[in-house]
Design a protein around this motif. Structure first.
Motif, short mmCIF file in Angstrom:
data_model
loop_
_atom_site.label_atom_id
_atom_site.label_comp_id
_atom_site.label_asym_id
_atom_site.label_seq_id
_atom_site.Cartn_x
_atom_site.Cartn_y
_atom_site.Cartn_z
N SER A 296 0.81 -1.22 0.00
CA SER A 296 0.00 0.00 0.00
C SER A 296 0.84 1.27 0.00
O SER A 296 0.50 2.25 -0.68
N ASP A 297 1.97 1.27 0.76
CA ASP A 297 2.76 2.49 0.84
C ASP A 297 3.91 2.53 -0.16
O ASP A 297 4.70 3.48 -0.19
N GLY A 298 4.06 1.50 -0.97
CA GLY A 298 5.06 1.50 -2.03
C GLY A 298 6.48 1.48 -1.55
O GLY A 298 7.40 1.94 -2.27
N ASP A 299 6.73 0.91 -0.35
CA ASP A 299 8.10 0.89 0.16
C ASP A 299 8.85 -0.38 -0.21
O ASP A 299 9.98 -0.60 0.22
N GLY A 300 8.21 -1.25 -0.98
CA GLY A 300 8.86 -2.49 -1.39
C GLY A 300 8.66 -3.64 -0.46
O GLY A 300 9.17 -4.74 -0.71
N VAL A 301 7.94 -3.44 0.65
CA VAL A 301 7.65 -4.51 1.61
C VAL A 301 6.16 -4.82 1.55
O VAL A 301 5.33 -3.92 1.65
N SER A 302 5.83 -6.10 1.36
CA SER A 302 4.42 -6.50 1.29
C SER A 302 3.69 -6.12 2.57
O SER A 302 4.26 -6.13 3.67
N ASP A 303 2.41 -5.76 2.42
CA ASP A 303 1.60 -5.40 3.57
C ASP A 303 1.57 -6.50 4.62
O ASP A 303 1.39 -6.23 5.82
N VAL A 304 1.73 -7.76 4.16
CA VAL A 304 1.70 -8.88 5.10
C VAL A 304 2.86 -8.78 6.09
O VAL A 304 2.72 -9.11 7.27
N PHE A 305 4.03 -8.30 5.60
CA PHE A 305 5.22 -8.24 6.46
C PHE A 305 5.55 -6.81 6.92
O PHE A 305 6.49 -6.61 7.69
N ASP A 306 4.83 -5.82 6.45
CA ASP A 306 5.14 -4.42 6.74
C ASP A 306 4.69 -4.06 8.17
O ASP A 306 3.50 -3.99 8.47
N LYS A 307 5.70 -3.83 9.04
CA LYS A 307 5.40 -3.47 10.43
C LYS A 307 5.22 -1.96 10.60
O LYS A 307 4.79 -1.50 11.66
N CYS A 308 5.57 -1.18 9.57
CA CYS A 308 5.41 0.28 9.64
C CYS A 308 4.65 0.75 8.41
O CYS A 308 5.23 1.32 7.47
N PRO A 309 3.33 0.49 8.35
CA PRO A 309 2.57 0.92 7.17
C PRO A 309 2.49 2.44 7.08
O PRO A 309 2.61 3.15 8.09
N GLY A 310 2.31 2.91 5.86
CA GLY A 310 2.19 4.35 5.66
C GLY A 310 3.51 5.07 5.61
O GLY A 310 3.58 6.28 5.87
N SER A 313 6.77 8.39 1.01
CA SER A 313 7.35 8.04 -0.27
C SER A 313 8.82 8.47 -0.33
O SER A 313 9.17 9.59 0.06
N GLY A 314 9.66 7.58 -0.77
CA GLY A 314 11.08 7.88 -0.91
C GLY A 314 11.91 7.46 0.28
O GLY A 314 13.15 7.42 0.18
N CYS A 322 10.07 -0.63 8.11
CA CYS A 322 10.25 0.56 8.94
C CYS A 322 11.39 1.41 8.38
O CYS A 322 12.40 0.88 7.89
N PRO A 323 11.27 2.76 8.46
CA PRO A 323 12.30 3.65 7.89
C PRO A 323 13.65 3.44 8.54
O PRO A 323 13.76 3.23 9.75
#
Length: 454
Positions: A296-310, A313-314, A322-323
């Motif tokens: 969803s946030d386009g950070d290259g990590v699937s939402d299933v594994f993304d612990k820091c959604p949102g 960009s960049g 997580c950033p």
């Protein structure tokens, strides 16, 4: 036997190959095992082929085909019989018949110019001690307008046999004597018959028939009148009892076209179920892959594994989405890929296994992948994943499966802390084989995921 009778017999034999099936196809019925119609190509072992029959009726010294008789008026007399039948095919059986009874006739009927003035006899009575014959029985038609199971059969029979009988003749003066005091006359005969059979249940059939017996001599009535030969007919009603396992149907009532239709319909329904199941599995697999690939946030990590959604960009993120801390200055670091590093990657490729037809990684491959993940994190390396398949299946499915497997490996490594932005996953399907797809070993080599570190 005159020429007209011979022609009639040949007409009956010519009709042997023709089996007329007259039935409609009603709604499917639930039947017990005893009323099943058998299987189409299972052989006669799936049917009951032997039966016995008993019957009773009338004997007359005349036949339906006509011809001359030595006495002017025949009389009805009792007759009885029995048989054993072996059904070879649904339209052909062999039947051993026995018939006994009495035959009578006299000269009381006027023949246009009065009684035969040359006949020395007024009447005769013949005791048919026994007669035995072997007959071929042909089912010409099966009649059923309401159900797939046949309920009536029209059949004809022809064969040969031997009859034993004793005539008594009465002269015009009223004196009765035995025609052959020395014993029973034994004579060859040809039986030709027809009948109608009704299936009352799986254990009994009603049999109505008429058989003409053409003797090979002129002794039946005790009067050798001329060149013609004697004959007699037997009309009867009886019961037939099939022998064998009641769970098996009778071969004589087998309706092959109806069975073929049912088997083809069952195969069609089974194929439809299998196709529907395959479509459902493909839909579930596609949904699982779509869920796995969603970012969803386009950070290259699937939402299933993304612990820091949102994530903004960049922003660069770690394997959990997580950033990463933003350093004040970025010092270029020279990365050296050693031979041990390349060997570790080769081992991971060699040990990588998936479930058959699936993108699910087998647990036996986890240890090698863990080492690759540690290498990528430790040296901050980048990795290109290239999925390949053999040529089994369609091109489109193979392309999808190769991409799914590469993505599955990426997801696993990201879950172990690898930066998703440093992993590229691509599928090539069956387009880049490294061995022949004509052998099992070659196809095994072609089913692979290649790792390229840099």
């Amino acid at each position: 036997m005159n020429s007209s009778i011979i022609r009639w017999v040949f007409c009956m034999l010519a009709a042997i190959p023709v089996t007329t099936l007259a039935q409609t196809r009603p709604e499917p019925e639930t039947s017990s095992p005893s009323t099943s119609s058998g299987t189409l190509f299972g052989g006669s072992r799936n049917f009951r082929t032997f039966s016995i029959g008993v019957n009773g009726g009338v004997l007359i010294p005349s036949v339906a085909t006509g011809g001359s008789n030595d006495f002017s008026k025949w009389q009805l007399n009792y007759g009885y019989g029995a048989y054993v039948k072996w059904q070879l095919l649904h339209f052909l059986g062999l039947r051993a018949d026995y018939v006994g009874g009495k035959l009578k006739a006299d000269n009381s009927r006027k023949l246009g110019n009065g009684e035969d003035p040359n006949s020395p006899y007024s009447s005769f009575e013949t005791s048919l001690k026994w007669s035995g014959s072997l007959n071929a029985v042909f089912n010409l038609a099966t009649i059923n307008w309401l159900h797939k199971q046949n309920t009536a059969q029209l059949y004809v029979s022809v064969g040969g046999g031997l009859a034993g009988y004793s005539p008594e003749i009465t002269t015009a003066g009223g004196i009765t004597t035995e025609y052959k005091p020395s014993g029973i006359i034994k004579e060859f005969y040809v039986p030709i018959g027809a009948g109608l059979k009704f299936k009352l249940s799986e254990t009994v059939n009603l049999d109505l028939g008429y058989t003409m017996h053409y003797l090979d001599g002129d002794n039946l009535d005790g009067y050798i009148k001329g060149a013609s030969k004697d004959k007699y007919a037997y009309g009867y009603a009886g019961l037939e009892f099939p022998l064998g396992n009641r769970s098996k149907p009778q071969l004589a009532w087998h309706n092959a076209p109806a069975v073929m239709y049912d088997e083809m319909a069952a195969q069609r329904d089974q194929m439809k179920l299998e196709l529907d199941a395959e479509k459902e599995n493909n839909a579930r697999l596609a949904a699982s892959v779509a869920k796995l690939q969603a970012d969803s946030d386009g950070d290259g990590v699937s939402d299933v594994f993304d612990k820091c959604p949102g994530t903004a960009s960049g922003d660069k993120v770690d394997g959990s989405g997580c950033p990463l801390p933003k350093p004040d200055t970025v010092k270029p670091v020279q990365v050296i890929i050693t031979e041990d590093d390349r060997r570790l990657v080769r081992d991971a490729i060699a040990n990588l296994e998936f479930a058959t037809g699936s993108a699910s990684i087998k647990p036996s491959s986890h240890m090698s992948l863990n080492k690759v993940a540690d290498l990528l994190v430790r040296k901050n390396l980048s990795l290109k994943l290239a999925g390949h398949t053999d040529n089994v299946g369609t091109d489109s499915k193979n392309m999808i499966l190769s991409k799914q497997r590469a993505e599955s490996v990426k997801a696993y490594l990201v879950g172990k802390g690898v930066n998703p932005s440093r992993i590229e996953a691509t599928g090539y399907g069956e387009t880049q084989p490294i061995a022949s797809n004509k052998t099992a070993a070659g196809r095994q080599q072609n089913r692979r995921v290649e790792f390229t570190i840099y």
